[in-house]
Design a protein around this motif. Structure first.
Motif, PDB file in Angstrom:
ATOM      1  N   LEU A 161       0.839  -1.190   0.000  1.00 39.26           N
ATOM      2  CA  LEU A 161       0.000   0.000   0.000  1.00 39.26           C
ATOM      3  C   LEU A 161       0.878   1.245   0.000  1.00 39.26           C
ATOM      4  N   VAL A 162       0.650   2.123  -0.979  1.00 39.82           N
ATOM      5  CA  VAL A 162       1.419   3.363  -1.082  1.00 39.82           C
ATOM      6  C   VAL A 162       0.462   4.524  -1.326  1.00 39.82           C
ATOM      7  N   GLU A 163       0.879   5.697  -0.847  1.00 35.58           N
ATOM      8  CA  GLU A 163       0.155   6.915  -1.186  1.00 35.58           C
ATOM      9  C   GLU A 163       0.704   7.374  -2.519  1.00 35.58           C
ATOM     10  N   GLU A 164      -0.167   7.453  -3.497  1.00 30.50           N
ATOM     11  CA  GLU A 164       0.286   7.809  -4.838  1.00 30.50           C
ATOM     12  C   GLU A 164      -0.452   9.050  -5.321  1.00 30.50           C
ATOM     13  N   GLN A 165       0.281   9.928  -5.960  1.00 28.76           N
ATOM     14  CA  GLN A 165      -0.317  11.137  -6.500  1.00 28.76           C
ATOM     15  C   GLN A 165      -1.187  10.767  -7.692  1.00 28.76           C
ATOM     16  N   TYR A 166      -2.431  11.214  -7.677  1.00 29.70           N
ATOM     17  CA  TYR A 166      -3.348  10.873  -8.764  1.00 29.70           C
ATOM     18  C   TYR A 166      -3.699  12.076  -9.641  1.00 29.70           C
ATOM     19  N   GLU A 167      -3.288  13.270  -9.212  1.00 36.18           N
ATOM     20  CA  GLU A 167      -3.554  14.452 -10.018  1.00 36.18           C
ATOM     21  C   GLU A 167      -2.435  15.469  -9.779  1.00 36.18           C
ATOM     22  N   GLU A 168      -2.261  16.374 -10.720  1.00 34.42           N
ATOM     23  CA  GLU A 168      -1.233  17.403 -10.608  1.00 34.42           C
ATOM     24  C   GLU A 168      -1.567  18.353  -9.454  1.00 34.42           C
ATOM     25  N   ILE A 169      -0.533  18.787  -8.770  1.00 32.17           N
ATOM     26  CA  ILE A 169      -0.709  19.761  -7.694  1.00 32.17           C
ATOM     27  C   ILE A 169      -0.720  21.150  -8.338  1.00 32.17           C
ATOM     28  N   PRO A 170      -1.751  21.951  -8.061  1.00 29.91           N
ATOM     29  CA  PRO A 170      -1.834  23.285  -8.657  1.00 29.91           C
ATOM     30  C   PRO A 170      -0.593  24.126  -8.319  1.00 29.91           C
ATOM     31  N   GLU A 171      -0.189  24.952  -9.257  1.00 33.76           N
ATOM     32  CA  GLU A 171       0.989  25.815  -9.125  1.00 33.76           C
ATOM     33  C   GLU A 171       0.972  26.623  -7.835  1.00 33.76           C
ATOM     34  N   GLN A 172      -0.168  27.177  -7.501  1.00 31.99           N
ATOM     35  CA  GLN A 172      -0.291  28.010  -6.308  1.00 31.99           C
ATOM     36  C   GLN A 172       0.004  27.198  -5.044  1.00 31.99           C
ATOM     37  N   GLU A 173      -0.480  25.974  -4.978  1.00 34.81           N
ATOM     38  CA  GLU A 173      -0.224  25.124  -3.813  1.00 34.81           C
ATOM     39  C   GLU A 173       1.249  24.727  -3.740  1.00 34.81           C
ATOM     40  N   GLN A 174       1.852  24.410  -4.881  1.00 35.28           N
ATOM     41  CA  GLN A 174       3.275  24.069  -4.908  1.00 35.28           C
ATOM     42  C   GLN A 174       4.109  25.223  -4.369  1.00 35.28           C
ATOM     43  N   SER A 175       3.818  26.423  -4.847  1.00 34.44           N
ATOM     44  CA  SER A 175       4.563  27.598  -4.408  1.00 34.44           C
ATOM     45  C   SER A 175       4.396  27.837  -2.914  1.00 34.44           C
ATOM     46  N   GLN A 176       3.186  27.661  -2.414  1.00 31.67           N
ATOM     47  CA  GLN A 176       2.947  27.867  -0.983  1.00 31.67           C
ATOM     48  C   GLN A 176       3.715  26.836  -0.150  1.00 31.67           C
ATOM     49  N   GLU A 177       3.728  25.585  -0.577  1.00 32.62           N
ATOM     50  CA  GLU A 177       4.487  24.552   0.138  1.00 32.62           C
ATOM     51  C   GLU A 177       5.975  24.877   0.142  1.00 32.62           C
ATOM     52  N   LEU A 178       6.482  25.386  -0.962  1.00 30.31           N
ATOM     53  CA  LEU A 178       7.895  25.761  -1.038  1.00 30.31           C
ATOM     54  C   LEU A 178       8.205  26.948  -0.120  1.00 30.31           C
ATOM     55  N   ARG A 179       7.275  27.888  -0.017  1.00 33.51           N
ATOM     56  CA  ARG A 179       7.468  29.028   0.888  1.00 33.51           C
ATOM     57  C   ARG A 179       7.532  28.561   2.346  1.00 33.51           C
TER      58      ARG A 179
END
Length: 137
Positions: free
Chosen positions: A65-83
């Motif tokens: 059992l693995v957690e797998e990404q099933y959809e692209e992460i929106p640009e805004q969310e990616q940037s916020q996580e990086l911040r």
């Protein structure tokens, strides 16, 4: 669904689609009728499938059992996580006092400057900079 108890260990059935996605779980909800296979798991494995990160879902891959990404992460969310990462991983070091900076060699100061500038550009590059080895100590 609880199946049986053997030596104080509860076993549960997990239903999975032909592609391995676990049925009856948010956010990729598949009805049990769509299940192509059933696996038996311990209670801890079963319980963990009820929680997942955004844009991820539980999937059976090579009987694991693995957690797998099933959809692209929106640009805004990616940037916020990086911040957020920059705040905790970079600024905690960069904002140290002058006494700490006075203890660094010119080479260390240069590496620190390059690392810091890379962190400032992280929302553009989308690459977390490699921390200088001497900072990991």
């Amino acid at each position: 669904m609880k199946k049986e108890t053997v030596e104080n260990s509860d076993k549960y059935d997990l239903y999975c689609t032909v592609d391995g996605w676990v049925c009856e779980r948010y956010p990729k909800f598949y009805a049990r009728e769509e299940a192509a296979m059933t696996i038996e798991v311990e209670e801890t494995e079963y319980s963990k499938t009820f929680i997942t990160k955004n844009h991820f879902a539980w999937r059976l891959v090579n009987n694991i059992l693995v957690e797998e990404q099933y959809e692209e992460i929106p640009e805004q969310e990616q940037s916020q996580e990086l911040r957020v990462s920059r705040e905790s991983e970079c600024f905690a070091i960069i904002n140290r006092g002058q006494l700490w900076y006075n203890s660094l060699t010119p080479e260390q100061l240069s590496q620190l400057d390059i690392w810091y500038k890379a962190w400032l550009d992280v929302t553009v590059t989308k690459e977390i900079p490699q921390m200088p080895i001497w900072l990991k100590k």
